[in-house]
Design a protein around this motif. Structure first.
Motif, short mmCIF file in Angstrom:
data_model
loop_
_atom_site.label_atom_id
_atom_site.label_comp_id
_atom_site.label_asym_id
_atom_site.label_seq_id
_atom_site.Cartn_x
_atom_site.Cartn_y
_atom_site.Cartn_z
N THR A 26 32.12 -6.53 20.64
CA THR A 26 32.71 -5.19 20.67
C THR A 26 31.76 -4.17 21.27
O THR A 26 32.17 -3.31 22.05
N ALA A 27 30.47 -4.26 20.95
CA ALA A 27 29.49 -3.34 21.50
C ALA A 27 29.36 -3.53 23.01
O ALA A 27 29.29 -2.55 23.76
N VAL A 28 29.35 -4.75 23.48
CA VAL A 28 29.24 -5.01 24.91
C VAL A 28 30.47 -4.49 25.65
O VAL A 28 30.36 -3.86 26.70
N ILE A 29 31.64 -4.71 25.09
CA ILE A 29 32.88 -4.22 25.72
C ILE A 29 32.89 -2.69 25.76
O ILE A 29 33.27 -2.10 26.78
N SER A 30 32.48 -2.04 24.68
CA SER A 30 32.47 -0.58 24.66
C SER A 30 31.46 -0.01 25.65
O SER A 30 31.72 1.01 26.30
N LEU A 31 30.31 -0.64 25.80
CA LEU A 31 29.34 -0.20 26.79
C LEU A 31 29.87 -0.38 28.21
O LEU A 31 29.64 0.46 29.09
N PHE A 32 30.60 -1.46 28.44
CA PHE A 32 31.20 -1.69 29.76
C PHE A 32 32.25 -0.61 30.07
O PHE A 32 32.28 -0.07 31.18
N ILE A 33 33.07 -0.27 29.09
CA ILE A 33 34.08 0.77 29.29
C ILE A 33 33.41 2.13 29.52
O ILE A 33 33.85 2.90 30.38
N ALA A 34 32.36 2.43 28.78
CA ALA A 34 31.63 3.69 28.97
C ALA A 34 31.02 3.75 30.37
O ALA A 34 31.04 4.80 31.02
N ALA A 35 30.50 2.63 30.86
CA ALA A 35 29.94 2.59 32.21
C ALA A 35 31.04 2.81 33.25
O ALA A 35 30.81 3.49 34.26
N LEU A 36 32.22 2.26 33.02
CA LEU A 36 33.33 2.49 33.94
C LEU A 36 33.71 3.98 33.99
O LEU A 36 33.96 4.52 35.08
N PHE A 37 33.76 4.63 32.83
CA PHE A 37 34.06 6.05 32.80
C PHE A 37 32.98 6.87 33.51
O PHE A 37 33.29 7.84 34.20
N LEU A 38 31.73 6.48 33.35
CA LEU A 38 30.64 7.18 34.03
C LEU A 38 30.76 7.04 35.54
O LEU A 38 30.60 8.01 36.28
N VAL A 39 31.06 5.84 36.00
CA VAL A 39 31.24 5.61 37.44
C VAL A 39 32.42 6.42 37.96
O VAL A 39 32.35 7.04 39.03
N ALA A 40 33.52 6.46 37.20
CA ALA A 40 34.69 7.25 37.62
C ALA A 40 34.36 8.73 37.67
O ALA A 40 34.81 9.44 38.59
N LEU A 41 33.58 9.24 36.73
CA LEU A 41 33.18 10.64 36.73
C LEU A 41 32.32 10.97 37.94
O LEU A 41 32.56 11.96 38.64
N ILE A 42 31.33 10.14 38.21
CA ILE A 42 30.45 10.37 39.36
C ILE A 42 31.24 10.30 40.66
O ILE A 42 31.06 11.12 41.56
N TRP A 43 32.15 9.37 40.75
CA TRP A 43 32.97 9.22 41.95
C TRP A 43 33.85 10.46 42.15
O TRP A 43 33.98 10.98 43.26
N SER A 44 34.46 10.95 41.07
CA SER A 44 35.34 12.11 41.20
C SER A 44 34.54 13.37 41.55
O SER A 44 35.03 14.23 42.28
N ILE A 45 33.33 13.50 41.04
CA ILE A 45 32.50 14.66 41.39
C ILE A 45 32.11 14.60 42.86
O ILE A 45 32.19 15.61 43.58
N LYS A 46 31.69 13.42 43.34
CA LYS A 46 31.31 13.29 44.75
C LYS A 46 32.51 13.46 45.67
O LYS A 46 32.37 13.90 46.80
N ASP A 47 33.70 13.11 45.19
CA ASP A 47 34.91 13.20 46.00
C ASP A 47 35.45 14.63 46.06
O ASP A 47 36.35 14.91 46.83
N GLY A 48 34.91 15.53 45.25
CA GLY A 48 35.34 16.91 45.26
C GLY A 48 36.51 17.21 44.35
O GLY A 48 37.21 18.21 44.53
N GLN A 49 36.74 16.37 43.38
CA GLN A 49 37.85 16.55 42.47
C GLN A 49 37.72 17.84 41.65
O GLN A 49 38.71 18.47 41.32
N PHE A 50 36.49 18.25 41.37
CA PHE A 50 36.27 19.42 40.53
C PHE A 50 35.92 20.66 41.35
O PHE A 50 35.46 21.65 40.80
#
Length: 71
Positions: A26-50
């Motif tokens: 469960t800890a490994v899966i939650s860390l993987f999901i958190a990393a996916l959200f971090l990558v999505a956030l960085i991608w959206s910031i670089k893409d100009g979403q905000f």
């Protein structure tokens, strides 16, 4: 009586091991999901979403009004 006690201890150890495995998975899966959200956030910031698309046109309008009062 010794056999029954060791069987109980063995069963408790198996349950504890199973619970720890579930916790680790469960800890490994939650860390993987958190990393996916971090990558999505960085991608959206670089893409100009905000980027602010509303304020610059309004700023131009307000600048013109300020320039007319200064003249």
């Amino acid at each position: 009586m010794t056999c029954a006690g060791s069987t109980f201890t063995s069963t408790v150890d198996q349950i504890f091991t199973a619970l720890m495995n579930i916790l680790i998975i469960t800890a490994v899966i939650s860390l993987f999901i958190a990393a996916l959200f971090l990558v999505a956030l960085i991608w959206s910031i670089k893409d100009g979403q905000f980027d602010d698309a509303y304020a610059p046109p309004n700023r131009i309008l307000f600048d013109e009004k300020n320039n007319q009062h200064n003249k």
